[in-house]
Design a protein around this motif. Structure first.
Motif, short mmCIF file in Angstrom:
data_model
loop_
_atom_site.label_atom_id
_atom_site.label_comp_id
_atom_site.label_asym_id
_atom_site.label_seq_id
_atom_site.Cartn_x
_atom_site.Cartn_y
_atom_site.Cartn_z
N CYS A 80 25.22 25.81 4.21
CA CYS A 80 26.05 24.42 3.81
C CYS A 80 27.25 25.04 2.99
N ASP B 83 25.67 16.27 14.78
CA ASP B 83 26.74 16.87 14.14
C ASP B 83 26.39 18.10 13.19
N HIS C 166 24.77 18.51 10.09
CA HIS C 166 25.19 18.53 8.67
C HIS C 166 24.02 18.71 7.94
N CYS C 167 24.48 19.02 6.35
CA CYS C 167 23.52 19.33 5.49
C CYS C 167 22.75 18.01 5.14
N GLY D 44 25.70 16.08 3.36
CA GLY D 44 26.35 15.41 4.81
C GLY D 44 27.48 16.64 5.36
N THR D 45 27.65 17.62 4.65
CA THR D 45 28.75 18.64 5.09
C THR D 45 28.21 19.40 6.49
N PRO D 46 29.23 19.54 7.27
CA PRO D 46 29.08 20.22 8.42
C PRO D 46 28.33 21.64 8.11
#
Length: 827
Positions: free
Chosen positions: A159, A175, A177-178, A182-184
């Motif tokens: 992340c 997608d 995400h963390c 929520g980060t890709p």
């Protein structure tokens, strides 16, 4: 004290009284059978939410029930206090994660006490305490000494916002995400510490037969471990480099018309031709952004790129092209497959898309040998064709014959493969237990001596993310003397995955912070051996099923490794497991601040009292299913407790007290009491709290009615009231304690024996038998229970309803269900 039911008054008073009396303190008593009850320890987020209450108060009710059964019960609390959430909160609030964590723990301790649970506070453990994590580090050392901890470069999910590696369970969504921010997620190569959990894969599978765990958890772990039997076969590139493949269908080797490597495979670079290099590089970059579930989905459109290289099929010498495709992954098997499009659905789709040969090597139904329009993958029907000397071999059993031939020819061997991977335990963050290893240019990787543990996390380390472990920038922590050669060296600056600390916490509770201030040795045990011999293993564990393939698998691995260390004599950590469901918001959705549907239990405790909140959560539905919070339904539980209070605490009329009840009145109460005793006992045994409370409500309704009769004050009344309170005690501990004392007792209700119902007294005096003719209800009979079948048949045939609907027809059969019905079949 008020004569009115005031939970806000009586609950804190009894909580203080229990604590002052040491009623929940831990005592190892060899004269009594032990019961180690455990619910999953919480993360110190700052507030206990409704989910905590839903997980913990029913667990407490189960523990209290066991104590009343005569067990010496151990029900300890603790906090899983390390981890990324504390660092994120610290950054957001500009406060050190240690300060934030301990402040939250102190607040949550007060909230825990509000529950009225029988927590063994004298054995509390907090995982971020150095006297706790010195043992986590000790376990790391032991695993390293056993060859179960190792370090290697490996691609990890990373992340970029949290600046840490993520376990695959922490990467969410299509997608990728963390889970925390929520980060890709991206891929990154790092030198990582891992545990060889795969060494125990076979035992982890086999030992599920000896534990009383939910079948759903066993299935999830079985699928996660993913055992496959097949053959390991070596193909070679034209340059002679080996390409190992694992296949469960060695009988289809002659149908391999191309090979596919994972984009990450080490041979891709050497076999790729210059003409294909740009396409290969672009494809590899795109594959890095996909998660394994997406890459492996059978319905995903197949993509791939030809490398320009070729391999030689060892069974027939054919030259076949080598491709890369994202549906092949390094984590399963060898990262390379032989593609047999005629007999594998994914290979068929790939071959069709890219115009590759599809060859049949297994006959279809009725001996079909023609062109295939879809993959034919039967393992039971057909014969091998186009397979050299194996032509005509029935496909059933052919895999074993081909594997034996491969071994004989030196071209392959029987193999077992697992989906399970070794446990990645390195984390590039500060708020975790330091990994007790030292990196020396002369000596390589050197473990910190046992006597030097713990390696203490510095309080003044910079906790803001930097892209690497913040400990790398703390010179006094990082730079040390090598314990082997005495030269300059550096500490490992990664910290341990928090699942490491929670994999053994049930053992820590036995003797928290054991050997505090003492130097450790390799021969130590992380708890008092005598206390461990008494309490371990856990008898009943409760928690969410979302932990099935992480914590619940890791703690099983840990216990097996501990057995091999010689510190426990058993192989499984928990004898029994129960998974509670999820408490939802009033809108039926998962509670979250963003939805605005979070229910704060403190507000309801203030308004109704803890007993009502406990009871409502257990009355909401089956505990393993969960359900939505209903603000209006809690009123029903509150009214029940008020009715119990009124029925017991209010004076009965002098007239009723002086009267003598009839035999029928006495018998009605006696029968209902013992029916309730039997049902509640069975329900408590199986965590069926909702039906337990329903049965208690029914009994209370009858007793409330009986109070207005001559039954009040009679021997059956004096038997029923204490029994009601004893049955209520595990679920409603405060009101039960108060009323227990009000009826003249001096000892705690929670120290009494569980009441047992008498089946003879619980029997109905009469039962109603439905009389049917051809399956339709036509009459009724009232008879004594257990009336013999032949008498029921005679009585049923003689009823007016049966006679009318039989109407002279021939009786073909009479079906008797004792105490329920008689069905006369005519025609």
């Amino acid at each position: 004290m008020s004569d009115k039911y005031t939970p806000q008054e009586i609950e804190p008073q009894w909580q203080a009284a229990w604590e002052a009396a040491g009623q929940h303190d831990t005592v190892e008593d060899p004269t009594r059978p032990k019961w180690y009850a455990l619910t999953m320890l919480p993360y110190p987020s700052g507030d206990l939410h409704t989910g905590h209450w839903y997980a913990m108060t029913p667990s407490d009710a189960g523990a209290r029930y066991r104590r009343m059964q005569g067990y010496n019960v151990f029900f300890p609390p603790g906090f899983d206090a390390f981890g990324l959430p504390a660092e994120n909160a610290a950054i957001k609030n500009n406060v050190h994660p240690k300060v934030w964590t301990y402040k939250n723990i102190e607040r949550m301790r007060g909230q825990f006490r509000q529950m009225g649970a029988m927590w063994a506070w004298d054995r509390e453990a907090v995982t971020c305490d150095p006297d706790y994590y010195k043992w986590s580090q000790w376990f790391f050392r032991k695993l390293f000494d056993m060859g179960l901890a190792y370090r290697e470069f490996a691609p990890v999910d990373w992340c970029p916002n949290c600046n840490t590696t993520l376990a695959r369970e922490q990467v969410w969504g299509d997608d990728r995400h963390c889970e925390r921010c929520g980060t890709p997620v991206i891929k990154k190569e790092l030198n990582q510490w891992k545990f060889r959990i795969t060494n125990y894969a076979e035992e982890l599978l086999a030992d599920m037969a000896i534990i009383d765990w939910p079948e759903r958890v066993k299935v999830m772990q079985t699928n996660w471990i993913g055992r496959s039997e097949g053959a390991q076969v070596v193909f070679r590139t034209e340059a002679g480099d080996p390409i190992e493949i694992f296949t469960t269908r060695p009988d289809t080797l002659w149908g391999a018309t191309f090979m596919v490597l994972a984009p990450e495979h080490s041979l891709v670079e050497s076999i790729t031709t210059s003409e294909q290099q740009a396409a290969i590089d672009a494809y590899k970059a795109a594959a890095e952004r996909l998660d394994e579930v997406t890459r492996g989905a059978t319905d995903k459109e197949k993509t791939g790129v030809f490398t320009g290289g070729y391999a030689i099929n060892p069974v027939n010498g054919e030259r076949i092209p080598i491709w890369i495709a994202d549906y092949v992954m390094m984590g399963y098997g060898t990262g390379a497959i032989m593609a047999v499009p005629g007999h594998d659905e994914r290979d068929f789709a790939f071959a069709q898309k890219f115009g590759l040969e599809i060859r049949r090597v297994i006959t279809g139904p009725e001996g079909a040998t023609g062109e295939l329009t879809e993959a034919y993958d039967s393992k039971d029907e057909g014969e091998m064709i186009n397979s050299g000397a194996f032509d005509g071999t029935p496909v059933k059993g052919a895999a074993a014959k081909v594997t034996a031939w491969l071994e004989e020819m030196g071209k392959g061997s029987m193999s077992v493969n697992y989906r399970l991977r070794d446990w990645l335990i390195s984390r590039q963050r500060m708020w975790g237990a330091p990994i007790p290893m030292i990196l020396c240019d002369e000596c390589g990787v050197v473990p910190v001596p046992y006597a030097d543990l713990p390696v203490v996390l510095p309080d003044d380390a910079e906790f803001k993310p930097t892209g690497e472990s913040p400990l790398k920038y703390h010179d006094s922590f990082r730079f040390v003397t090598c314990p082997s050669c005495g030269g300059n060296a550096e500490r490992e600056t990664d910290t341990l995955d928090t699942f490491m600390c929670s994999s053994w916490y049930q053992y820590a509770y036995v003797s928290p912070y054991w050997k505090k201030g003492e130097a450790l040795t390799a021969d130590d045990t992380p708890w008092d051996p005598a206390q461990g011999d008494y309490w371990l293993p856990v008898d009943q564990y409760t928690g969410g099923i979302e932990h099935a393939t992480m914590h619940l698998l890791y703690t099983r691995f840990f216990t097996k490794a501990m057995r091999d260390m010689g510190i426990v004599p058993f192989a499984e950590p928990m004898e029994r497991l129960f998974n509670q469901g999820m408490i939802l918001g009033p809108d039926g959705e998962k509670m979250s601040k963003s939805r605005g549907n979070v229910v704060n239990p403190d507000e309801y405790v203030t308004k109704y009292g803890a007993d009502t909140v406990r009871g409502y959560l257990m009355f909401i539905g089956p505990w393993d299913q969960g359900g939505p919070w209903d603000p209006s339904a809690i009123e029903g539980v509150s009214r029940f407790l008020y009715r119990v209070w009124t029925m017991i605490a209010d004076e009965a009329s002098a007239e009723n007290l002086a009267a003598t009840p009839s035999a029928d009145e006495v018998r009605e109460v006696e029968r209902k009491l013992h029916q309730t005793l039997i049902k509640v006992g069975e329900d408590m045994e199986n965590f069926r709290f909702n039906t337990t409370i329903a049965a208690l409500m029914e009994l209370n309704n009858l007793l409330s009615k009986a109070k207005a009769s001559a039954v009040v004050g009679s021997p059956i009344w004096n038997e029923a009231i204490p029994a009601l309170l004893l049955m209520m005690a595990p679920i409603f501990p405060h009101i039960s304690e108060e009323l227990w004392h009000r009826i003249g007792n001096s000892d705690s209700v929670h120290l009494q024996s569980w009441p047992v119902g008498d089946p003879e007294k619980a029997k109905e005096d009469e039962v109603t038998i439905v009389v049917q003719v051809n399956g339709k209800n036509r009459d009724k009979l009232t008879v004594a229970p257990a009336t013999p079948a032949h008498i029921l048949e005679e009585m049923a045939l003689a009823t007016e309803g049966a006679q009318k609907w039989m109407d002279g027809k021939q009786v073909r059969k009479v079906i008797v269900v004792p105490d329920k019905l008689v069905n006369v079949v005519v025609g």
